[in-house]
Scaffold this active site. Structure first.
Site, PDB file in Angstrom:
ATOM      1  N   LYS A  97      -8.095   2.449  -2.702  1.00 18.62           N
ATOM      2  CA  LYS A  97      -8.602   2.271  -1.240  1.00 18.62           C
ATOM      3  C   LYS A  97      -9.222   3.698  -0.957  1.00 18.62           C
ATOM      4  O   LYS A  97      -8.597   4.666  -0.825  1.00 18.62           O
ATOM      5  CB  LYS A  97      -7.340   2.062  -0.564  1.00 18.62           C
ATOM      6  CG  LYS A  97      -7.534   1.791   1.059  1.00 18.62           C
ATOM      7  CD  LYS A  97      -7.519   0.287   1.216  1.00 18.62           C
ATOM      8  CE  LYS A  97      -7.809   0.070   2.793  1.00 18.62           C
ATOM      9  NZ  LYS A  97      -6.356   0.255   3.434  1.00 18.62           N
ATOM     10  N   GLU A 103       0.722  -1.296   0.020  1.00 23.31           N
ATOM     11  CA  GLU A 103       0.068   0.306  -0.139  1.00 23.31           C
ATOM     12  C   GLU A 103       0.935   1.352   0.016  1.00 23.31           C
ATOM     13  O   GLU A 103       1.771   1.338   0.571  1.00 23.31           O
ATOM     14  CB  GLU A 103      -0.996  -0.096   1.228  1.00 23.31           C
ATOM     15  CG  GLU A 103      -2.064   1.291   1.240  1.00 23.31           C
ATOM     16  CD  GLU A 103      -3.014   0.813   2.260  1.00 23.31           C
ATOM     17  OE1 GLU A 103      -4.221   0.275   1.626  1.00 23.31           O
ATOM     18  OE2 GLU A 103      -2.960   1.133   3.364  1.00 23.31           O
ATOM     19  N   GLU A 134     -14.481  -5.292   3.156  1.00 29.72           N
ATOM     20  CA  GLU A 134     -13.550  -5.404   4.432  1.00 29.72           C
ATOM     21  C   GLU A 134     -14.671  -5.506   5.692  1.00 29.72           C
ATOM     22  O   GLU A 134     -15.555  -4.876   5.718  1.00 29.72           O
ATOM     23  CB  GLU A 134     -12.840  -4.106   4.517  1.00 29.72           C
ATOM     24  CG  GLU A 134     -11.940  -4.034   5.740  1.00 29.72           C
ATOM     25  CD  GLU A 134     -11.277  -2.607   5.784  1.00 29.72           C
ATOM     26  OE1 GLU A 134     -10.527  -2.387   5.106  1.00 29.72           O
ATOM     27  OE2 GLU A 134     -11.695  -1.839   6.654  1.00 29.72           O
ATOM     28  N   GLU A 148      -5.556  -7.809   6.739  1.00 26.27           N
ATOM     29  CA  GLU A 148      -5.274  -6.427   6.625  1.00 26.27           C
ATOM     30  C   GLU A 148      -4.844  -5.706   8.083  1.00 26.27           C
ATOM     31  O   GLU A 148      -5.396  -6.103   9.160  1.00 26.27           O
ATOM     32  CB  GLU A 148      -6.359  -5.530   5.907  1.00 26.27           C
ATOM     33  CG  GLU A 148      -6.926  -5.991   4.768  1.00 26.27           C
ATOM     34  CD  GLU A 148      -8.334  -5.298   4.387  1.00 26.27           C
ATOM     35  OE1 GLU A 148      -8.509  -4.091   4.720  1.00 26.27           O
ATOM     36  OE2 GLU A 148      -9.163  -5.724   3.983  1.00 26.27           O
ATOM     37  N   SER A 149      -4.102  -5.005   8.082  1.00 28.55           N
ATOM     38  CA  SER A 149      -3.396  -4.182   9.401  1.00 28.55           C
ATOM     39  C   SER A 149      -2.633  -5.017  10.383  1.00 28.55           C
ATOM     40  O   SER A 149      -3.179  -6.043  10.454  1.00 28.55           O
ATOM     41  CB  SER A 149      -4.516  -3.382   9.954  1.00 28.55           C
ATOM     42  OG  SER A 149      -5.299  -2.448   8.981  1.00 28.55           O
ATOM     43  N   ASN A 152      -9.879  -6.646   8.724  1.00 29.77           N
ATOM     44  CA  ASN A 152      -9.140  -5.804   9.124  1.00 29.77           C
ATOM     45  C   ASN A 152      -8.946  -5.947  10.574  1.00 29.77           C
ATOM     46  O   ASN A 152      -9.819  -6.176  11.359  1.00 29.77           O
ATOM     47  CB  ASN A 152      -9.805  -4.186   8.905  1.00 29.77           C
ATOM     48  CG  ASN A 152      -8.991  -3.082   9.059  1.00 29.77           C
ATOM     49  OD1 ASN A 152      -8.123  -3.411   9.857  1.00 29.77           O
ATOM     50  ND2 ASN A 152      -9.226  -1.986   8.532  1.00 29.77           N
ATOM     51  N   LYS A 155       0.528   5.042   1.184  1.00 31.34           N
ATOM     52  CA  LYS A 155      -0.214   5.690   2.075  1.00 31.34           C
ATOM     53  C   LYS A 155       0.607   6.678   2.742  1.00 31.34           C
ATOM     54  O   LYS A 155       1.667   6.573   3.518  1.00 31.34           O
ATOM     55  CB  LYS A 155      -0.811   4.807   2.945  1.00 31.34           C
ATOM     56  CG  LYS A 155      -1.682   5.235   4.291  1.00 31.34           C
ATOM     57  CD  LYS A 155      -2.296   4.410   5.136  1.00 31.34           C
ATOM     58  CE  LYS A 155      -1.562   3.736   5.846  1.00 31.34           C
ATOM     59  NZ  LYS A 155      -2.446   2.710   6.861  1.00 31.34           N
TER      60      LYS A 155
END
Length: 264
Positions: free
Chosen positions: A117, A55, A166, A217-218, A187, A57
């Site tokens: 995103k 990603e 998500e 994710e994360s 997530n 970001k």
């Protein structure tokens, strides 16, 4: 009002403004609108790739500025050369410091799938996503009703876009599964506390039907975590901050993926 509610409230105003400035007919004349999309689902399942969605970001509401100096072109090309399966590009400006031009740049210099995103609440944003070169879009269960999420997913599929849904918990997952989804992402970040735990992914893994590609994710900062999550049935791993918080995100991604390959 939590941060997600604040973002969604702002997004409604933003979308209304963009509709008046850039009508749908104008978006449909965009360079990429009639182009063929690249399958995120297929790339995540490719054995010669890492499964990582890398990603781009610049900032986030919880961390503030993460990396104000990274260049989209250099970073995304580096991600792909490192072995990432796909790219994720933040296009939200007010909360994440991104924009549509970031995604268009990533699309221009890379042949892999690109995920837009953002916080999708309206069909207009899906037309916009296709026009700027996205291959897949994100729908956040916590931000939409199940009926609205399904409507948006169907609209996206009609445009040729793949859909990543998500979720954060079992209720969101079971309420929102539908036939228009391609990828289901868990997530690991708690939206209220912003704490992350990959245990969230492990708990939900078995509840996601096998017809969907599963991604986590994360909160993924070590290659060993990916090896662990693969054992639970995950094929994709969205990583942003771990790479972006360093001076050279693409080099960090290369080192991370090299270690992952050694671990098998």
């Amino acid at each position: 009002m939590d941060i997600l509610e604040k973002i969604i409230a702002h997004k409604h105003k933003e979308v209304a403004e963009r509709k008046s400035l850039f009508p749908e007919k104008l978006l449909e004349q965009g360079l990429y609108f009639d182009g063929q999309t690249v399958s995120l689902k297929k790339y995540l399942l490719r054995e010669d790739k890492s499964g990582i969605i890398a990603e781009f970001k610049r900032q986030s509401p919880s961390k503030g500025v993460i990396n104000a100096h990274a260049r989209v072109e250099k970073t995304t090309i580096g991600y792909m050369q490192a072995g990432a399966s796909a790219l994720s590009v933040l296009t939200d400006t007010d909360f994440f410091g991104g924009n549509s031009e970031d995604l268009m740049t990533a699309r221009k210099f890379n042949f892999c799938p690109v995920l837009r995103k953002d916080f999708v609440i309206d069909e207009y944003q899906l037309i916009e996503a296709k026009s700027i070169g996205a291959d897949a879009i994100l729908l956040i269960a916590a931000a939409l009703t199940p009926e609205r999420l399904k409507e948006l997913a169907a609209f996206a599929k009609n445009l040729g876009l793949e859909v990543l849904m998500e979720v954060h918990n079992q209720e969101e997952l079971e309420s929102n599964l539908n036939q228009y989804l391609d990828v289901v992402g868990v997530n690991n970040r708690n939206l209220k506390t912003f704490e992350t735990s990959v245990e969230t992914s492990k708990k939900l893994a078995g509840l996601i039907p096998d017809e969907f590609v599963k991604i986590s994710e994360s909160g993924i900062s070590q290659p060993e975590t990916i090896v662990d999550l693969k054992q639970c049935g995950f094929h994709g791993f969205l990583i942003g901050e771990t790479f972006m918080k360093t001076a050279c995100p693409e080099r960090t991604a290369k080192e991370f993926i090299s270690k992952l390959r050694v671990l098998g």
